[in-house]
Design an enzyme around this catalytic site. Structure first.
Site, PDB file in Angstrom:
ATOM      1  N   LYS A 176       0.837  -1.199   0.000  1.00  0.00           N
ATOM      2  CA  LYS A 176       0.000   0.000   0.000  1.00  0.00           C
ATOM      3  C   LYS A 176       0.870   1.246   0.000  1.00  0.00           C
ATOM      4  CE  LYS A 176      -1.775   2.991   2.718  1.00  0.00           C
ATOM      5  NZ  LYS A 176      -1.954   4.079   1.749  1.00  0.00           N
ATOM      6  N   GLY A 185       6.440   5.144   8.483  1.00  0.00           N
ATOM      7  CA  GLY A 185       5.604   6.346   8.556  1.00  0.00           C
ATOM      8  C   GLY A 185       5.755   7.017   9.905  1.00  0.00           C
ATOM      9  N   GLU A 243       9.241   1.371  11.081  1.00  0.00           N
ATOM     10  CA  GLU A 243      10.315   2.344  10.831  1.00  0.00           C
ATOM     11  C   GLU A 243       9.636   3.702  10.913  1.00  0.00           C
ATOM     12  OE1 GLU A 243      12.344   4.944   9.756  1.00  0.00           O
ATOM     13  OE2 GLU A 243      12.263   4.266   7.673  1.00  0.00           O
ATOM     14  N   CYS A 249      13.159  10.672   7.420  1.00  0.00           N
ATOM     15  CA  CYS A 249      13.187  10.224   8.824  1.00  0.00           C
ATOM     16  C   CYS A 249      14.613  10.260   9.378  1.00  0.00           C
ATOM     17  CB  CYS A 249      12.579   8.846   8.952  1.00  0.00           C
ATOM     18  SG  CYS A 249      13.187   7.706   7.723  1.00  0.00           S
ATOM     19  N   GLU A 258       9.515  15.967  15.356  1.00  0.00           N
ATOM     20  CA  GLU A 258       9.979  15.794  13.981  1.00  0.00           C
ATOM     21  C   GLU A 258       9.308  16.861  13.104  1.00  0.00           C
ATOM     22  OE1 GLU A 258       8.811  12.099  12.002  1.00  0.00           O
ATOM     23  OE2 GLU A 258      10.851  11.997  11.202  1.00  0.00           O
TER      24      GLU A 258
END
Ligand code: NDP
Length: 452
Positions: A156, A209, A231, A265, A355
């Site tokens: 996906k 994500g 992750e 990330c 973040e």
């Protein structure tokens, strides 16, 4: 089904580049059923043949690299040169796992009265949920080991960036990988993604994500005791000691956080600098950041493109208040542009704790090695990081002390096809890439044979 069409846009122009019919639960279930039906045949393919098919896929990615890079550049707003490098890595990843298929060994273990041996068995159908920042790369990091181990897949992609995965699905068939082994389903995460997480016939979720959605994936997976690899986000530190090659560290630092417009990330978005070198380093960093070429992603010399969406730009902007140390330029007109931005901060400020996922870096001073480690570790995340020093013993001491999964010394590179990648703490768990990733897509079966 009467659902609204999914509009895919180019973030540099805000133009529509595709309209797709989004999948729902029914289509997801159908994809899982196809993957389940294909599993027995795929797991039975001889290892060398499975390797050969992956090798063919790698070659097809190379042969279609120009087109794949263009798709990725237009859909994500990535500079074309960077997109080309990413596609090259996708091919390398499939080459690596083509070679890994018959090298993921079991063991024999000394026991009394017989022979004990272990086998690596595939899990079955795995659900791969991929974000919008590196759509093709992250797909390959999951597809490579999943297919090498003999699993079948429902992939996906993020709704915002489904186009490269759809093209890759065609290449997968062209490579001769049987129908049903890889199924790409495009639809909203909270529908398609969530259904994969809950589906009783899905054995594992490989997710990349946000930490928030990752937490939900882990909760959802508990119901069926699914395996998960997560992750997630990061807030990595780029630690610069006064004895480092400051020119080199400063020249490299912008690209460690502004690459992919900071939507990475691994972004080293906290730049920690030893106080005695702080002013000099800050000057060098401002100069280096001024040189980052921001503009049309189709231009060969562009180094940074726009952000992914208008909504994301608002989020990124919310992290900067007051006058920053440096703010770069952006093109005028359409596109979700946000300038390279350097702010001076303490590690307690929001910009240093959360973040940002945009081109905003926080400069933070530290007194000595002990404080550098303390500040670097003072975050819920632990994905990547860098250490710049000419003192080798210190470099290794600090590397061992940092609670983070991927580090580089006198460099800011994080990922290679052959080396493990993944996080500590709330950056997730499980490892992608290298031989380590194969462990996340297989079960160990232990068999004892009595010889007496
Ligand atoms: P998400 O975590 O929402 O998206 C990642 C993937 O998960 C997408 O494919 C998404 O689908 C899917 N998803 C969303 N909701 C669910 C759900 N309930 N169940 C299963 N899958 C789901 O990231 P965002 O795109 O919203 O980005 C938000 C923030 O997350 C960023 O600003 C950044 O901080 C962080 N992030 C970190 C990434 C990383 O590499 N570690 C990558 C991307 C984001 P869809 O998008 O189609 O809804």
């Amino acid at each position: 089904m009467g659902q609204m069409a999914l509009i895919v846009t180019n973030p540099a122009t805000e133009e529509t580049i595709a309209e797709l019919e989004p999948a729902g639960v029914e289509e997801t279930d159908a994809a899982v059923a196809r993957a389940k039906a294909a599993f027995e045949e795929w797991r039975a393919v001889a290892p060398t043949d499975r390797g050969r098919l992956l090798r063919r896929l790698a070659t097809l990615v190379e042969e279609n690299a120009g087109e794949l890079a263009r798709i990725e550049s237009q859909n994500v707003g990535k500079p074309i040169a960077g997109a080309r490098a990413e596609v090259a890595m996708v091919a390398q990843v499939f080459h690596f796992y083509a070679g890994a298929v018959d090298k993921h060994y079991g063991q024999t273990i000394p026991v009394a009265g017989g022979v004990d041996m272990t086998f690596r068995e595939p899990l079955g159908v795995v659900g791969l949920i991929v974000p919008w920042n590196f759509p093709l790369n992250i797909s390959s990091w999951k597809l490579g080991p999943a297919l090498a181990c003999g699993n079948t897949v429902v992939l996906k992609p993020a709704e915002l960036t489904p186009l490269s995965a759809l093209r890759l699905a065609e290449l997968i068939l062209e490579a001769g990988i049987p129908e049903g082994v890889v199924n790409v389903v495009v639809g909203p995460g909270r529908v398609v993604g969530q259904r994969l997480v809950e589906h009783p016939d899905v054995a594992k979720i490989g997710f990349t994500g946000s930490t928030e959605v990752g937490r939900g994936v882990m909760q959802g997976a508990a119901e069926t005791i699914k395996r998960v690899t997560l992750e997630l986000g990061g807030k990595s530190a780029n630690v610069v000691f006064a004895d480092a090659d400051l020119e080199k560290a400063a020249a490299a630092a912008p690209y460690a956080v502004f690459d992919n417009a900071g939507q990475d990330c691994c972004a080293r978005s906290r730049i920690l600098v030893e106080r005695s070198a702080y002013d000099r380093f800050a000057d060098l960093l401002v100069e280096a950041t001024r040189n980052v070429k921001v503009g049309d992603p189709a231009d060969e010399s562009t180094e940074m493109g726009p952000l992914i969406s208008a909504q994301h730009r608002e989020t990124v902007a919310s992290f900067v208040d007051g006058e920053p140390l440096f703010r770069g330029d952006t093109p005028n007109g359409r596109g979700y542009w946000y300038p390279c931005t350097l702010v001076e901060a303490s590690n307690q400020d929001r910009v240093a704790r959360e973040e940002v996922f945009g081109p905003v870096a926080a400069l933070i001073p530290f007194a000595d090695e002990e404080e550098a480690v303390e500040i670097a570790n003072d975050t819920p995340y632990g994905l990547s990081g860098s250490i710049w020093t000419e003192n080798g013993a210190r470099a290794l001491r600090v590397a061992r002390a940092l609670d983070t999964g991927v580090l580089s010394i006198n460099s800011n590179s994080s990922v290679r096809p052959s080396t493990p990648f993944g996080g500590f703490k709330q950056s997730g768990f499980g490892r992608e890439l290298g031989m380590h990733a194969l462990d996340g897509y297989s079960e160990i079966k232990n068999v004892y044979l009595a010889t007496g």
